[in-house]
Design a protein around this motif. Structure first.
Motif, PDB file in Angstrom:
ATOM      1  N   LEU A  18       0.823  -1.211   0.000  1.00  0.00           N
ATOM      2  CA  LEU A  18       0.000   0.000   0.000  1.00  0.00           C
ATOM      3  C   LEU A  18       0.856   1.260   0.000  1.00  0.00           C
ATOM      4  CD1 LEU A  18      -2.827  -1.042   2.473  1.00  0.00           C
ATOM      5  CD2 LEU A  18      -3.057  -0.668   0.016  1.00  0.00           C
ATOM      6  N   ALA A  19       1.899   1.273   0.819  1.00  0.00           N
ATOM      7  CA  ALA A  19       2.790   2.441   0.891  1.00  0.00           C
ATOM      8  C   ALA A  19       3.524   2.656  -0.424  1.00  0.00           C
ATOM      9  CB  ALA A  19       3.785   2.281   2.039  1.00  0.00           C
ATOM     10  N   ARG A  20       3.810   1.588  -1.126  1.00  0.00           N
ATOM     11  CA  ARG A  20       4.499   1.687  -2.414  1.00  0.00           C
ATOM     12  C   ARG A  20       3.544   2.180  -3.507  1.00  0.00           C
ATOM     13  NH1 ARG A  20       6.826  -3.724  -3.784  1.00  0.00           N
ATOM     14  NH2 ARG A  20       8.109  -3.195  -2.024  1.00  0.00           N
ATOM     15  N   ARG A  21       2.304   1.699  -3.491  1.00  0.00           N
ATOM     16  CA  ARG A  21       1.356   1.994  -4.581  1.00  0.00           C
ATOM     17  C   ARG A  21       0.659   3.338  -4.463  1.00  0.00           C
ATOM     18  NH1 ARG A  21      -2.877  -2.438  -4.729  1.00  0.00           N
ATOM     19  NH2 ARG A  21      -3.772  -1.009  -6.233  1.00  0.00           N
ATOM     20  N   PHE A  22       0.406   3.803  -3.233  1.00  0.00           N
ATOM     21  CA  PHE A  22      -0.424   4.986  -3.038  1.00  0.00           C
ATOM     22  C   PHE A  22       0.339   6.096  -2.332  1.00  0.00           C
ATOM     23  CE2 PHE A  22      -3.354   1.340  -2.992  1.00  0.00           C
ATOM     24  CZ  PHE A  22      -4.187   1.679  -4.053  1.00  0.00           C
ATOM     25  N   SER A  23      -0.016   7.347  -2.650  1.00  0.00           N
ATOM     26  CA  SER A  23       0.561   8.497  -1.946  1.00  0.00           C
ATOM     27  C   SER A  23      -0.102   8.619  -0.576  1.00  0.00           C
ATOM     28  CB  SER A  23       0.317   9.780  -2.738  1.00  0.00           C
ATOM     29  OG  SER A  23      -1.055  10.131  -2.696  1.00  0.00           O
ATOM     30  N   GLU A  24       0.474   9.464   0.266  1.00  0.00           N
ATOM     31  CA  GLU A  24      -0.112   9.700   1.589  1.00  0.00           C
ATOM     32  C   GLU A  24      -1.540  10.222   1.453  1.00  0.00           C
ATOM     33  OE1 GLU A  24       0.680  12.307   5.626  1.00  0.00           O
ATOM     34  OE2 GLU A  24       2.084  12.466   3.965  1.00  0.00           O
ATOM     35  N   ALA A  25      -1.772  11.137   0.518  1.00  0.00           N
ATOM     36  CA  ALA A  25      -3.113  11.702   0.308  1.00  0.00           C
ATOM     37  C   ALA A  25      -4.100  10.637  -0.174  1.00  0.00           C
ATOM     38  CB  ALA A  25      -3.046  12.849  -0.693  1.00  0.00           C
ATOM     39  N   GLU A  26      -3.659   9.737  -1.040  1.00  0.00           N
ATOM     40  CA  GLU A  26      -4.538   8.671  -1.522  1.00  0.00           C
ATOM     41  C   GLU A  26      -4.907   7.707  -0.398  1.00  0.00           C
ATOM     42  OE1 GLU A  26      -3.224   8.181  -6.176  1.00  0.00           O
ATOM     43  OE2 GLU A  26      -1.872   7.387  -4.632  1.00  0.00           O
ATOM     44  N   ILE A  27      -3.951   7.396   0.463  1.00  0.00           N
ATOM     45  CA  ILE A  27      -4.244   6.515   1.601  1.00  0.00           C
ATOM     46  C   ILE A  27      -5.211   7.215   2.551  1.00  0.00           C
ATOM     47  CG2 ILE A  27      -3.275   5.316   3.601  1.00  0.00           C
ATOM     48  CD1 ILE A  27      -0.683   4.947   1.900  1.00  0.00           C
ATOM     49  N   GLU A  28      -5.000   8.507   2.776  1.00  0.00           N
ATOM     50  CA  GLU A  28      -5.915   9.286   3.617  1.00  0.00           C
ATOM     51  C   GLU A  28      -7.336   9.245   3.051  1.00  0.00           C
ATOM     52  OE1 GLU A  28      -7.040  11.853   6.773  1.00  0.00           O
ATOM     53  OE2 GLU A  28      -5.092  10.924   6.466  1.00  0.00           O
ATOM     54  N   ASN A  29      -7.468   9.383   1.733  1.00  0.00           N
ATOM     55  CA  ASN A  29      -8.783   9.296   1.098  1.00  0.00           C
ATOM     56  C   ASN A  29      -9.405   7.921   1.297  1.00  0.00           C
ATOM     57  OD1 ASN A  29      -8.838  11.943   0.189  1.00  0.00           O
ATOM     58  ND2 ASN A  29      -7.888  11.423  -1.780  1.00  0.00           N
ATOM     59  N   CYS A  30      -8.595   6.874   1.231  1.00  0.00           N
ATOM     60  CA  CYS A  30      -9.108   5.521   1.462  1.00  0.00           C
ATOM     61  C   CYS A  30      -9.603   5.359   2.901  1.00  0.00           C
ATOM     62  CB  CYS A  30      -8.030   4.482   1.150  1.00  0.00           C
ATOM     63  SG  CYS A  30      -7.703   4.313  -0.612  1.00  0.00           S
ATOM     64  N   ILE A  31      -8.895   5.964   3.843  1.00  0.00           N
ATOM     65  CA  ILE A  31      -9.328   5.915   5.248  1.00  0.00           C
ATOM     66  C   ILE A  31     -10.678   6.609   5.388  1.00  0.00           C
ATOM     67  CG2 ILE A  31      -8.840   6.790   7.572  1.00  0.00           C
ATOM     68  CD1 ILE A  31      -5.832   6.271   6.933  1.00  0.00           C
ATOM     69  N   HIS A  32     -10.806   7.797   4.806  1.00  0.00           N
ATOM     70  CA  HIS A  32     -12.084   8.519   4.880  1.00  0.00           C
ATOM     71  C   HIS A  32     -13.200   7.746   4.189  1.00  0.00           C
ATOM     72  CE1 HIS A  32     -10.770  12.099   6.915  1.00  0.00           C
ATOM     73  NE2 HIS A  32      -9.723  12.185   6.109  1.00  0.00           N
ATOM     74  N   HIS A  33     -12.892   7.139   3.058  1.00  0.00           N
ATOM     75  CA  HIS A  33     -13.893   6.347   2.336  1.00  0.00           C
ATOM     76  C   HIS A  33     -14.327   5.153   3.188  1.00  0.00           C
ATOM     77  CE1 HIS A  33     -15.784   4.086  -0.950  1.00  0.00           C
ATOM     78  NE2 HIS A  33     -15.916   5.289  -1.519  1.00  0.00           N
ATOM     79  N   GLN A  34     -13.377   4.523   3.874  1.00  0.00           N
ATOM     80  CA  GLN A  34     -13.697   3.393   4.754  1.00  0.00           C
ATOM     81  C   GLN A  34     -14.632   3.848   5.873  1.00  0.00           C
ATOM     82  OE1 GLN A  34     -12.575  -0.003   4.509  1.00  0.00           O
ATOM     83  NE2 GLN A  34     -14.178  -0.266   6.012  1.00  0.00           N
ATOM     84  N   LEU A  35     -14.333   4.999   6.460  1.00  0.00           N
ATOM     85  CA  LEU A  35     -15.170   5.515   7.543  1.00  0.00           C
ATOM     86  C   LEU A  35     -16.558   5.915   7.051  1.00  0.00           C
ATOM     87  CD1 LEU A  35     -12.557   7.716   9.421  1.00  0.00           C
ATOM     88  CD2 LEU A  35     -13.581   5.577  10.238  1.00  0.00           C
ATOM     89  N   ASP A  36     -16.626   6.543   5.883  1.00  0.00           N
ATOM     90  CA  ASP A  36     -17.897   7.057   5.372  1.00  0.00           C
ATOM     91  C   ASP A  36     -18.759   5.992   4.699  1.00  0.00           C
ATOM     92  OD1 ASP A  36     -17.077   9.550   6.263  1.00  0.00           O
ATOM     93  OD2 ASP A  36     -16.373  10.205   4.284  1.00  0.00           O
ATOM     94  N   ALA A  37     -18.129   5.151   3.880  1.00  0.00           N
ATOM     95  CA  ALA A  37     -18.891   4.201   3.065  1.00  0.00           C
ATOM     96  C   ALA A  37     -18.777   2.753   3.531  1.00  0.00           C
ATOM     97  CB  ALA A  37     -18.438   4.297   1.608  1.00  0.00           C
ATOM     98  N   GLY A  38     -17.818   2.476   4.412  1.00  0.00           N
ATOM     99  CA  GLY A  38     -17.655   1.110   4.893  1.00  0.00           C
ATOM    100  C   GLY A  38     -16.804   0.228   3.995  1.00  0.00           C
TER     101      GLY A  38
END
Length: 95
Positions: A18-38
């Motif tokens: 994950l750290a190799r494939r995604f930027s810090e901002a992209e991982i942050e967006n995934c965290i928010h998406h997980q919280l918001d959409a499950g």
């Protein structure tokens, strides 16, 4: 399911990927998406609890890679050091 670390707590291979494939901002967006959409596009095969743990660790690793300029291996080692420190001494206090 992700391969677990020696004690079954840290899926290092998945964090590294994950750290190799995604930027810090992209991982942050995934965290928010997980919280918001499950669910999230970064770690879609994980349960919510596992996804949040892996994403948070991957975000920390990526942050080290982007800001201070750690290599991926150095950042993974620093993550491990921090995890061991918290396990041994508890959460570090802000000073």
């Amino acid at each position: 399911m992700a391969e677990q670390g020696k004690r079954g707590t840290t899926p290092v291979r998945e964090i590294r990927e994950l750290a190799r494939r995604f930027s810090e901002a992209e991982i942050e967006n995934c965290i928010h998406h997980q919280l918001d959409a499950g669910n999230n596009p970064c770690a879609p095969d994980e349960s919510a609890k596992e996804a949040m743990a892996v994403l948070a660790k991957a975000e920390y690793v990526r942050q080290l890679m982007e800001e201070p300029g750690y290599s991926l291996s150095q950042a993974i080692r620093e993550l491990g050091r921090r995890i061991r420190q918290v396990q041994q001494y508890g959460s570090p206090q802000e000073g």
